[in-house]
Design an enzyme around this catalytic site. Structure first.
Site, PDB file in Angstrom:
ATOM      1  N   ASP A 126       0.857  -1.167   0.000  1.00 39.25           N
ATOM      2  CA  ASP A 126       0.000   0.000   0.000  1.00 39.25           C
ATOM      3  C   ASP A 126       0.901   1.227   0.000  1.00 39.25           C
ATOM      4  OD1 ASP A 126      -2.444   1.543   0.421  1.00 39.25           O
ATOM      5  OD2 ASP A 126      -3.225  -0.272   1.379  1.00 39.25           O
ATOM      6  N   HIS A 149     -11.091  -3.392   3.173  1.00 44.93           N
ATOM      7  CA  HIS A 149     -11.037  -3.042   4.599  1.00 44.93           C
ATOM      8  C   HIS A 149     -11.860  -1.803   4.940  1.00 44.93           C
ATOM      9  CE1 HIS A 149      -8.363  -0.339   2.624  1.00 44.93           C
ATOM     10  NE2 HIS A 149      -8.233   0.381   3.721  1.00 44.93           N
ATOM     11  N   ASP A 150     -12.400  -1.118   3.938  1.00 40.30           N
ATOM     12  CA  ASP A 150     -13.245   0.060   4.183  1.00 40.30           C
ATOM     13  C   ASP A 150     -14.724  -0.261   3.997  1.00 40.30           C
ATOM     14  OD1 ASP A 150     -11.021   1.731   4.577  1.00 40.30           O
ATOM     15  OD2 ASP A 150     -10.924   2.286   2.455  1.00 40.30           O
ATOM     16  N   GLU A 204      -6.347   3.873  -6.117  1.00 41.84           N
ATOM     17  CA  GLU A 204      -7.667   3.954  -5.501  1.00 41.84           C
ATOM     18  C   GLU A 204      -8.251   5.338  -5.775  1.00 41.84           C
ATOM     19  OE1 GLU A 204      -9.904   3.788  -1.163  1.00 41.84           O
ATOM     20  OE2 GLU A 204      -8.117   4.973  -1.481  1.00 41.84           O
ATOM     21  N   ASP A 227      -3.143   4.541  -2.342  1.00 36.67           N
ATOM     22  CA  ASP A 227      -4.241   5.073  -1.541  1.00 36.67           C
ATOM     23  C   ASP A 227      -4.694   6.436  -2.075  1.00 36.67           C
ATOM     24  OD1 ASP A 227      -5.769   4.637   0.969  1.00 36.67           O
ATOM     25  OD2 ASP A 227      -4.803   6.489   1.612  1.00 36.67           O
TER      26      ASP A 227
HETATM   27  O1  TEU Z   1      -9.758   5.310   1.820  1.00 33.68           O
HETATM   28  C1  TEU Z   1     -10.221   6.348   0.990  1.00 33.68           C
HETATM   29  C2  TEU Z   1     -11.379   7.068   1.450  1.00 33.68           C
HETATM   30  O2  TEU Z   1     -11.744   8.072   0.836  1.00 33.68           O
HETATM   31  C3  TEU Z   1     -12.112   6.593   2.650  1.00 33.68           C
HETATM   32  O3  TEU Z   1     -12.164   7.596   3.593  1.00 33.68           O
HETATM   33  C4  TEU Z   1     -13.456   6.179   2.264  1.00 33.68           C
HETATM   34  O4  TEU Z   1     -14.198   7.280   1.841  1.00 33.68           O
HETATM   35  C5  TEU Z   1     -14.120   5.590   3.458  1.00 33.68           C
HETATM   36  O5  TEU Z   1     -13.344   4.546   3.919  1.00 33.68           O
HETATM   37  C6  TEU Z   1     -15.467   5.067   3.078  1.00 33.68           C
HETATM   38  O6  TEU Z   1     -16.091   4.641   4.222  1.00 33.68           O
HETATM   39  C7  TEU Z   1      -8.384   5.132   1.927  1.00 33.68           C
HETATM   40  C8  TEU Z   1      -8.091   3.909   2.761  1.00 33.68           C
HETATM   41  O7  TEU Z   1      -8.533   2.776   2.088  1.00 33.68           O
HETATM   42  C9  TEU Z   1      -8.713   4.097   4.118  1.00 33.68           C
HETATM   43  O8  TEU Z   1      -8.585   2.952   4.926  1.00 33.68           O
HETATM   44  C10 TEU Z   1      -8.038   5.273   4.762  1.00 33.68           C
HETATM   45  O9  TEU Z   1      -8.669   5.558   5.978  1.00 33.68           O
HETATM   46  C11 TEU Z   1      -8.097   6.509   3.870  1.00 33.68           C
HETATM   47  O10 TEU Z   1      -7.742   6.242   2.520  1.00 33.68           O
HETATM   48  C12 TEU Z   1      -7.104   7.528   4.357  1.00 33.68           C
HETATM   49  O11 TEU Z   1      -5.800   7.057   4.104  1.00 33.68           O
END
Ligand code: TEU
Length: 546
Positions: free
Chosen positions: A99, A317-318, A243, A201
């Site tokens: 990542d 994971h989100d 992403e 990311d």
């Molecule tokens: O997530 C991107 C992001 O925009 C997230 O805030 C997303 O909108 C949210 O998870 C939706 O519920 C990436 C990573 O995958 C995430 O784990 C991180 O928290 C975020 O970036 C900040 O680095």
């Protein structure tokens, strides 16, 4: 046809290190834990691991806040452990995709420590600073993604810094050439250690223009990505996935078009966002609309039919657990989990499996807000309660769509804590580990794992699964998802029932006749009849028998 690359037929597997396997009983997963489970991943047949951040970090956002890009968080292990993971995975033919979190760093990174102490150091320019407004307040009223204002004041320098996410995640200033050079050098340093690529990311944020209040896909995004390609990626046989929460079918090929020299593919979220409430957001439950979901999914199949490439996923994971969000995690859990896999793995692109998905892990059922750990969920709870939302209403939404559902410990066996740790896990283990776990699934003759293994192998062995053109069938059907793939004279058709009722559909004559089944959830079929009858959550994939 594109020149074939190793990731065109490979399947990725996302490891969220904190929750995968704990080797030392501290309740947190670690790199030796991952190494001890590589056998599981090679049995599945994956080609690479996307490893969520393992870098040094204060862990305010579970590692998406990096304080040293060239070191490993002690709770996860050491650089030696990381080198060993890269080597052991490589021996099994598995690449490690790291990542790359370079839209922001941690506020505890040395760069930011210097930057916040003085305006007169090079590092000050690595971050985005603005003077206070006339009244001493922030430059504007931009809000941060995890709640609160997007600007935080630092008295030592008399300025505000910009943070798209939490104040612990100051945005890096990509306009600064020296900063960009530092990032490129760090990327080369990792690639030279033998990793297979990067998942980048929120990469579409790096070209932002905060004064114009343009954050996503700002004016300099593609110039920076092309520079990164030239400086770091060019000539290396690695995989890059960006992403982006903003990319659309209008902008998609700017990232991954064949002649763009930017990225190989993007994680885009249009199909995911179809499941969110349009105004109230992810914590407001909304019934799942299959037709809208299919529209989003197949728009990207169309977009990447001639150019570019697609990253296929339903979970990460989100996001919540896919079987709970899109299907049924009760009576139909096993077939529903298989059907979601059938659909995703027979589309064109590179599929990603999120840890636990291969055994049909489900959402948690948390009853209290203090069972959650995720800062997004906790901050939005505070904000929404202050705005008068009833706690039970918020919790109902969080129980459907919080990021923590995918972060509960991996369920390996029926041993205490699902065999994840001998200690106390950092977040509660889903109590259903006694029934849903890797050992139990593998013991079943029709395991979910075996279904995934079959699908992953189909892509490796069949040109048409990797490269065939996709055409959606029955686009307006509210219960059935169907499509065909074609390559030369070869054809595959896929039918999936997304409802918990038996569905019957009349098939056009050209789809009927003897078939050879490639994947199925209930019974292997020898022919498709004029009336296709699908059991609840049943799916089949077949090619016409020669
Ligand atoms: O997530 C991107 C992001 O925009 C997230 O805030 C997303 O909108 C949210 O998870 C939706 O519920 C990436 C990573 O995958 C995430 O784990 C991180 O928290 C975020 O970036 C900040 O680095």
């Amino acid at each position: 046809e594109p020149t074939e690359r190793w990731w065109h037929r490979a399947t990725g597997y996302q490891v969220y290190p904190r929750s995968f396997a704990d080797s030392d009983g501290d309740g947190m997963g670690d790199i030796p834990g991952i190494i001890s489970r590589l056998g599981h991943l090679s049995d599945l047949g994956i080609g690479f691991i996307w490893l969520s951040p393992v870098y040094a970090s204060p862990m305010i956002d579970n590692g998406y806040d990096i304080s040293d890009y060239r070191d490993i968080a002690p709770e996860f292990g050491t650089l030696d452990d990381m080198d060993q993971l890269i080597a052991s995975a490589r021996e099994r033919g598995i690449g490690i995709v790291m990542d790359l979190v370079v839209n922001h760093s941690s506020a505890l990174h040395d760069w930011f420590k210097a930057a916040r102490a003085s305006r007169d150091c090079p590092e000050h320019g690595y971050y985005i600073w603005r003077d206070p407004a006339a009244d001493g307040g922030p430059p504007d009223d931009a809000r941060a993604a995890f709640g609160g204002p997007a600007w935080t004041f630092v008295p030592e320098v008399g300025q505000y810094y910009f943070h798209y996410f939490s104040p612990a995640q100051p945005d890096l200033n990509w306009q600064n050439r020296a900063l960009r050079a530092e990032i490129y050098e760090m990327m080369r340093w990792w690639l030279d250690r033998g990793i297979a690529g990067f998942r980048m990311d929120v990469i579409s944020l790096i070209g932002k223009d905060v004064d114009a209040r343009i954050y996503e896909e700002g004016p300099d995004l593609h110039r920076f990505l092309q520079e990164m390609h030239r400086e770091v990626l060019s000539g290396r046989d690695v995989l890059t996935i960006g992403e982006s929460w903003s990319v659309s079918t209008e902008t998609g090929l700017l990232y991954c078009g064949r002649d763009r020299d930017e990225l190989d593919m993007v994680f885009e979220f249009s199909h995911i966002r179809e499941g969110w409430h349009p105004e109230l957001g992810k914590f407001a439950p909304k019934p799942f609309d299959l037709v809208a979901f299919k529209r989003a999914l197949f728009a990207w199949q169309d977009l990447t039919s001639e150019d570019g490439w697609h990253a296929l996923f339903l979970s990460n994971h989100d996001l919540p657990r896919q079987v709970s969000f899109y299907a049924d995690d009760g009576a139909h859990r096993c077939v529903a989990a298989k059907t979601l896999a059938t659909v995703l793995h027979l589309l064109k692109g590179t599929p990603f499996v999120y840890q636990g998905e291969e055994i049909g892990m489900t959402n948690a059922r948390f009853e209290r807000i203090d069972q959650y750990r995720d800062l997004e969920t906790l901050n939005h709870f505070e904000e929404q309660i202050a705005q008068g939302v009833e706690p039970e209403v918020f919790l109902a939404g969080a129980n459907r769509n919080s990021r923590d559902h995918s972060r509960t410990p991996m369920q390996w066996s029926a041993a205490p804590q699902g065999g994840f740790t001998t200690g106390t896990p950092w977040i509660e283990t889903n109590p259903n580990f006694t029934e849903i776990n890797v050992e139990a699934d593998l013991a079943h003759p029709e395991s979910i794992f075996a279904h995934y293994r079959r699908l992953i192998r189909l892509r490796q062995e069949n040109e048409i699964v990797a490269f065939g053109q996709t055409t959606q069938l029955m686009p307006d059907d509210p219960e059935i998802l169907a499509f065909e793939r074609r390559l030369g004279g070869d054809r595959i058709v896929v039918f999936a029932n997304f409802s918990d009722r038996v569905q019957t559909r009349a098939l056009p004559a050209e789809l009927t006749g003897p078939v050879h089944c490639l994947a199925w959830t209930h019974a292997e079929r020898e022919a498709l009849a004029g009336d296709l009858v699908l059991a609840p959550f049943e799916s089949i994939a077949c090619r016409p028998a020669a």
